[in-house]
Design a protein around this motif. Sequence first.
Motif, PDB file in Angstrom:
ATOM      1  N   ILE A  21      61.446  34.418  49.748  1.00  0.00           N
ATOM      2  CA  ILE A  21      61.648  33.757  48.466  1.00  0.00           C
ATOM      3  C   ILE A  21      61.705  34.805  47.359  1.00  0.00           C
ATOM      4  O   ILE A  21      60.741  35.536  47.133  1.00  0.00           O
ATOM      5  N   GLY A  22      62.851  34.869  46.675  1.00  0.00           N
ATOM      6  CA  GLY A  22      62.982  35.696  45.484  1.00  0.00           C
ATOM      7  C   GLY A  22      62.784  34.804  44.274  1.00  0.00           C
ATOM      8  O   GLY A  22      63.669  34.003  43.932  1.00  0.00           O
ATOM      9  N   LEU A  23      61.628  34.917  43.628  1.00  0.00           N
ATOM     10  CA  LEU A  23      61.236  33.995  42.551  1.00  0.00           C
ATOM     11  C   LEU A  23      61.672  34.498  41.184  1.00  0.00           C
ATOM     12  O   LEU A  23      61.510  35.673  40.862  1.00  0.00           O
ATOM     13  N   ASN A  24      62.207  33.571  40.388  1.00  0.00           N
ATOM     14  CA  ASN A  24      62.481  33.902  38.991  1.00  0.00           C
ATOM     15  C   ASN A  24      61.298  33.553  38.097  1.00  0.00           C
ATOM     16  O   ASN A  24      61.233  33.994  36.956  1.00  0.00           O
ATOM     17  N   THR A  25      60.384  32.744  38.619  1.00  0.00           N
ATOM     18  CA  THR A  25      59.124  32.463  37.927  1.00  0.00           C
ATOM     19  C   THR A  25      58.103  31.989  38.944  1.00  0.00           C
ATOM     20  O   THR A  25      58.420  31.172  39.819  1.00  0.00           O
ATOM     21  N   GLU A  26      56.886  32.504  38.861  1.00  0.00           N
ATOM     22  CA  GLU A  26      55.885  32.247  39.898  1.00  0.00           C
ATOM     23  C   GLU A  26      55.424  30.794  39.932  1.00  0.00           C
ATOM     24  O   GLU A  26      54.929  30.319  40.967  1.00  0.00           O
TER      25      GLU A  26
END
Length: 286
Positions: free
Chosen positions: A81-86
């Motif tokens: 998972i490449g997250l843009n916000t946690e």
Amino acid sequence: MDDRALLNIIRPVCGRETCSDDCAILPLSCGTLVTSTDMLHERSDFPQGMTDWQIGWMSVAVTISDIAAMGAQPIQILLAIGLNTEERLSGIVSGAQACCRKYGATYAGGDLDAHTELTLVSTGIGIITDGTPVRRIGAHVGDCICVTGTLGRAILGLSGDKRYWKDLCEPQPRVHEGIAVRTAGGTAMMDISDGLAISLYDIASESGVGMEISSIRIPLPLDAEREKALEAALFGGGDFELLFFIPENATSTLSIPFSIIGKVTEGSNITMDGEMLQKRGYLHHW
């Protein structure tokens, strides 16, 4: 250039068989493992309005669907998972876990990283202990062309019909159905996530056959406008049903709901109602 055309760059390096099926195949003494991986991006793969839970579900479902298309049982899923916000992580992993549990797979971990655009990569392992995978290469002249379920609902949902929004966002891989097709003697199979028409062309190319289908036999939502639903089923994608091929004398042994939509023919033409069927479907373009 689209994603199918890019395979022509990979084939000389990895070999034709590597690029021919929904999964890689690994024969072992205990059975056969099949593996698949899928990358999904928020802008191109997750329609606006999807919840994070649904994003997690879909990310796993696309890989389980590939495993189902080989006639295998999913056993393990990894999710990078490449997250843009946690803040999104909890909902995503909850949806992913729910999908794994429904289809008998273990959510076994993966990787976490930061990314400017939400990006998920799911990798799945499936197993067959009582036979061999159903590939795209095995369709024979005279085989029945069949599909599971009802087609076109996902694109109808994407087009604004709220009755089918859940069909788009929470696809249901046909694991039980894929195993049933394999054990009944299915000769070729794949899922219909890119649309029925282009999937027919994929199987025909690998098997070296032609096909004739009938539009009135394609199962469509009964409460939708037929022409719009047919367009969605043929060319839209998003339906995680199975397209499979099986000898006519074996159809009586199938214990699952399915529809026969045509027959495999000699030659290489793909026709519907006697006219050439457009080679069109969902593609990523560069």
